[in-house]
Design a protein around this motif. Structure first.
Motif, PDB file in Angstrom:
ATOM      1  N   ASN A 186       5.706  -6.374  14.719  1.00 17.61           N
ATOM      2  CA  ASN A 186       5.806  -5.243  13.671  1.00 17.61           C
ATOM      3  C   ASN A 186       4.491  -5.061  13.150  1.00 17.61           C
ATOM      4  O   ASN A 186       3.852  -5.995  12.638  1.00 17.61           O
ATOM      5  N   VAL A 187       4.251  -3.658  12.907  1.00 17.69           N
ATOM      6  CA  VAL A 187       2.879  -3.321  12.347  1.00 17.69           C
ATOM      7  C   VAL A 187       3.042  -2.325  11.302  1.00 17.69           C
ATOM      8  O   VAL A 187       3.747  -1.284  11.524  1.00 17.69           O
ATOM      9  N   ILE A 188       2.526  -2.424  10.106  1.00 20.55           N
ATOM     10  CA  ILE A 188       2.608  -1.183   9.034  1.00 20.55           C
ATOM     11  C   ILE A 188       1.367  -0.542   8.943  1.00 20.55           C
ATOM     12  O   ILE A 188       0.192  -1.397   8.740  1.00 20.55           O
ATOM     13  N   ILE A 189       1.057   0.802   8.943  1.00 18.71           N
ATOM     14  CA  ILE A 189       0.047   1.261   8.703  1.00 18.71           C
ATOM     15  C   ILE A 189      -0.103   1.814   7.156  1.00 18.71           C
ATOM     16  O   ILE A 189       1.021   2.708   6.869  1.00 18.71           O
ATOM     17  N   GLY A 190      -0.783   1.421   6.310  1.00 15.93           N
ATOM     18  CA  GLY A 190      -0.830   1.590   5.163  1.00 15.93           C
ATOM     19  C   GLY A 190      -1.124   2.989   4.639  1.00 15.93           C
ATOM     20  O   GLY A 190      -1.689   3.676   5.262  1.00 15.93           O
ATOM     21  N   PRO A 191      -0.863   3.517   3.472  1.00 19.26           N
ATOM     22  CA  PRO A 191      -1.124   4.769   2.804  1.00 19.26           C
ATOM     23  C   PRO A 191      -2.580   4.954   2.386  1.00 19.26           C
ATOM     24  O   PRO A 191      -2.943   5.313   1.249  1.00 19.26           O
ATOM     25  N   SER A 192      -3.363   4.486   3.430  1.00 22.74           N
ATOM     26  CA  SER A 192      -4.897   4.874   3.065  1.00 22.74           C
ATOM     27  C   SER A 192      -5.340   5.875   3.633  1.00 22.74           C
ATOM     28  O   SER A 192      -4.482   6.592   4.597  1.00 22.74           O
ATOM     29  N   ASN A 193      -6.623   6.440   3.390  1.00 24.73           N
ATOM     30  CA  ASN A 193      -6.802   7.794   4.207  1.00 24.73           C
ATOM     31  C   ASN A 193      -6.713   7.529   5.805  1.00 24.73           C
ATOM     32  O   ASN A 193      -7.495   6.640   6.199  1.00 24.73           O
ATOM     33  N   PRO A 194      -6.061   8.343   6.172  1.00 27.49           N
ATOM     34  CA  PRO A 194      -6.073   8.553   7.733  1.00 27.49           C
ATOM     35  C   PRO A 194      -7.456   8.547   8.488  1.00 27.49           C
ATOM     36  O   PRO A 194      -7.472   7.853   9.575  1.00 27.49           O
ATOM     37  N   ILE A 195      -8.256   9.235   8.055  1.00 30.28           N
ATOM     38  CA  ILE A 195      -9.367   9.624   8.821  1.00 30.28           C
ATOM     39  C   ILE A 195     -10.571   8.720   8.598  1.00 30.28           C
ATOM     40  O   ILE A 195     -11.227   7.982   9.519  1.00 30.28           O
ATOM     41  N   THR A 196     -10.728   8.181   7.476  1.00 30.93           N
ATOM     42  CA  THR A 196     -12.085   7.238   7.126  1.00 30.93           C
ATOM     43  C   THR A 196     -11.618   5.885   6.623  1.00 30.93           C
ATOM     44  O   THR A 196     -12.346   4.922   6.951  1.00 30.93           O
ATOM     45  N   SER A 197     -10.328   5.452   6.784  1.00 31.28           N
ATOM     46  CA  SER A 197      -9.774   4.227   6.298  1.00 31.28           C
ATOM     47  C   SER A 197      -9.323   3.540   7.439  1.00 31.28           C
ATOM     48  O   SER A 197      -9.371   2.497   7.947  1.00 31.28           O
ATOM     49  N   ILE A 198      -8.101   4.112   8.204  1.00 32.87           N
ATOM     50  CA  ILE A 198      -7.416   3.900   9.239  1.00 32.87           C
ATOM     51  C   ILE A 198      -7.991   4.389  10.495  1.00 32.87           C
ATOM     52  O   ILE A 198      -8.025   3.579  11.599  1.00 32.87           O
ATOM     53  N   GLY A 199      -8.637   5.714  10.523  1.00 32.36           N
ATOM     54  CA  GLY A 199      -9.344   6.091  11.694  1.00 32.36           C
ATOM     55  C   GLY A 199     -10.053   5.248  12.463  1.00 32.36           C
ATOM     56  O   GLY A 199     -10.182   5.281  13.726  1.00 32.36           O
ATOM     57  N   PRO A 200     -11.244   4.740  11.845  1.00 33.87           N
ATOM     58  CA  PRO A 200     -12.166   3.772  12.517  1.00 33.87           C
ATOM     59  C   PRO A 200     -11.447   2.600  13.334  1.00 33.87           C
ATOM     60  O   PRO A 200     -11.985   2.219  14.290  1.00 33.87           O
ATOM     61  N   ILE A 201     -10.527   2.024  12.584  1.00 33.97           N
ATOM     62  CA  ILE A 201      -9.734   0.881  13.320  1.00 33.97           C
ATOM     63  C   ILE A 201      -9.192   1.381  14.480  1.00 33.97           C
ATOM     64  O   ILE A 201      -9.212   0.763  15.512  1.00 33.97           O
ATOM     65  N   LEU A 202      -8.361   2.704  14.466  1.00 32.77           N
ATOM     66  CA  LEU A 202      -7.855   3.288  15.542  1.00 32.77           C
ATOM     67  C   LEU A 202      -8.813   3.341  16.715  1.00 32.77           C
ATOM     68  O   LEU A 202      -8.389   3.952  17.789  1.00 32.77           O
ATOM     69  N   ALA A 203      -9.987   3.963  16.393  1.00 32.72           N
ATOM     70  CA  ALA A 203     -11.184   4.365  17.213  1.00 32.72           C
ATOM     71  C   ALA A 203     -11.567   3.194  18.146  1.00 32.72           C
ATOM     72  O   ALA A 203     -12.534   3.411  19.139  1.00 32.72           O
ATOM     73  N   LEU A 204     -11.412   2.028  17.698  1.00 32.48           N
ATOM     74  CA  LEU A 204     -12.049   0.920  18.397  1.00 32.48           C
ATOM     75  C   LEU A 204     -11.339   0.866  19.690  1.00 32.48           C
ATOM     76  O   LEU A 204     -10.173   1.225  19.887  1.00 32.48           O
ATOM     77  N   LYS A 205     -12.119   0.619  20.694  1.00 30.85           N
ATOM     78  CA  LYS A 205     -11.635   0.470  22.105  1.00 30.85           C
ATOM     79  C   LYS A 205     -10.549  -0.368  22.462  1.00 30.85           C
ATOM     80  O   LYS A 205     -10.414  -1.378  22.044  1.00 30.85           O
ATOM     81  N   GLY A 206      -9.285   0.389  23.046  1.00 28.42           N
ATOM     82  CA  GLY A 206      -7.961  -0.142  23.516  1.00 28.42           C
ATOM     83  C   GLY A 206      -7.187  -0.310  22.124  1.00 28.42           C
ATOM     84  O   GLY A 206      -5.897  -0.862  22.435  1.00 28.42           O
ATOM     85  N   MET A 207      -7.460   0.138  20.957  1.00 27.06           N
ATOM     86  CA  MET A 207      -6.640  -0.335  19.749  1.00 27.06           C
ATOM     87  C   MET A 207      -5.328   0.744  19.753  1.00 27.06           C
ATOM     88  O   MET A 207      -4.388   0.099  19.580  1.00 27.06           O
ATOM     89  N   ARG A 208      -5.521   1.865  19.894  1.00 26.63           N
ATOM     90  CA  ARG A 208      -4.297   2.870  19.980  1.00 26.63           C
ATOM     91  C   ARG A 208      -3.244   2.258  21.174  1.00 26.63           C
ATOM     92  O   ARG A 208      -2.172   2.391  21.017  1.00 26.63           O
ATOM     93  N   LYS A 209      -3.801   2.129  22.368  1.00 24.03           N
ATOM     94  CA  LYS A 209      -3.064   1.649  23.413  1.00 24.03           C
ATOM     95  C   LYS A 209      -2.261   0.375  23.064  1.00 24.03           C
ATOM     96  O   LYS A 209      -1.074   0.177  23.265  1.00 24.03           O
TER      97      LYS A 209
END
Length: 304
Positions: A186-209
């Motif tokens: 179970n994973v919660i993506i919190g209500p932080s800025n999608p582009i600059t707060s969450i986006g860098p985490i999602l941009a890490l290699k393999g993270m979205r997969k």
């Protein structure tokens, strides 16, 4: 439970979540792309906000820094001609010195954060997204700016042409982050800025997969066509996404199971690419934060 966090918005949700479950059952993966060196010390604003929340030190009037902090060092430096980019309190600076001293002696950011968590008596697990140095850069008509120069120095006023994450190509999720994701569904993506707060985490290699195989619920930081706080709207528009909760869902859609939006949001649920649920997402009190967290925990039971 894993929570993906930036600053401000997500820590408010964490405030409610920690009252519903043992803190040692919470792992927070935190954005580090806004980190910056100031007066010789590494400031990790989003990590620090989460650290201060779980240690009971957070100034929850501002949602950054340490409550009842003093600013003697900041003022003394200013009198000597050193005008720091961020207004750093004395107790806040002590954490930066602690972190930087460890890293100068060879510790990785993850290791330094673990030691800082221990020193502050924190039971939750707080994990920087990566150990490599990456930087969110904002492309403006005045030139390319580090996020802190854009948001703090220029008060978020310049037009945004693009958002880039410097060095993201050589960064990767830490073994600790990957291990946490392997052991939790179970994973919660919190209500932080999608582009600059969450986006860098999602941009890490393999993270979205990796996240696409999990049960993921996100909370929108936008109500109607306006962000609750911060420059999310301007940044989303620059990246080609609608400034709306529907735009946030579009940004997350390939990893998302449920999108949580505010009850007062004017968005049409039929326009969303994923299932959408409405709750009161304006966490103006601990009680409201707890209520939202409780509702989100209940939603995980509905995901097949």
């Amino acid at each position: 439970m894993i929570v993906i966090s930036g600053g401000t918005g997500t820590p408010k949700l964490l405030q409610g979540l920690r009252s519903l479950m043992p803190e040692e059952d919470i792992t927070v993966i935190v954005n580090t792309a806004e980190d910056i060196m100031i007066s010789g010390n590494l400031v990790s604003p989003d990590v620090d906000t989460v650290l201060y929340l779980f240690s009971g030190r957070l100034d929850d009037a501002k949602w950054w820094g340490v409550k009842n902090d003093t600013f003697h060092t900041f003022q003394a430096l200013k009198k000597m001609g050193i005008d720091e980019k961020l207004m750093i309190g004395d107790m806040d600076r002590a954490a930066h010195i602690f972190r930087t001293a460890l890293m100068r002696n060879g510790a990785l950011l993850t290791e330094a954060t673990e030691q800082l968590s221990s020193a502050l008596g924190i039971k939750a697990r707080i994990l920087p997204m990566c150990d490599e140095k990456v930087d969110t850069m904002i492309d403006t008509p005045q030139g390319l700016m580090h996020f802190q120069d854009f948001w703090v120095g220029a008060h978020g006023e310049p037009d945004v042409l693009d958002v880039r994450i410097k060095n993201i190509g050589r960064a990767k999720p830490t073994n600790e982050v990957l291990g946490a994701l392997d052991s939790e569904e179970n994973v919660i993506i919190g209500p932080s800025n999608p582009i600059t707060s969450i986006g860098p985490i999602l941009a890490l290699k393999g993270m979205r997969k990796k996240l696409s195989r999990k049960k993921v619920i996100a909370v929108s930081p936008i109500i109607g066509d306006s962000p609750v706080s911060g420059p999310a709207g301007k940044l989303m528009a620059a990246q080609g996404f609608p400034v709306s909760s529907c735009g946030v869902a579009e940004y997350y859609k390939k990893i998302l199971d449920i999108m949580v939006i505010d009850r007062k949001d004017t968005a049409d649920e039929n326009d969303f690419p994923v299932r959408t649920v409405r709750y009161d997402t304006l966490m103006t009190s601990v009680e409201k934060s707890k209520a939202l967290a409780e509702n989100i925990l209940g939603l995980f039971r509905d995901i097949g």
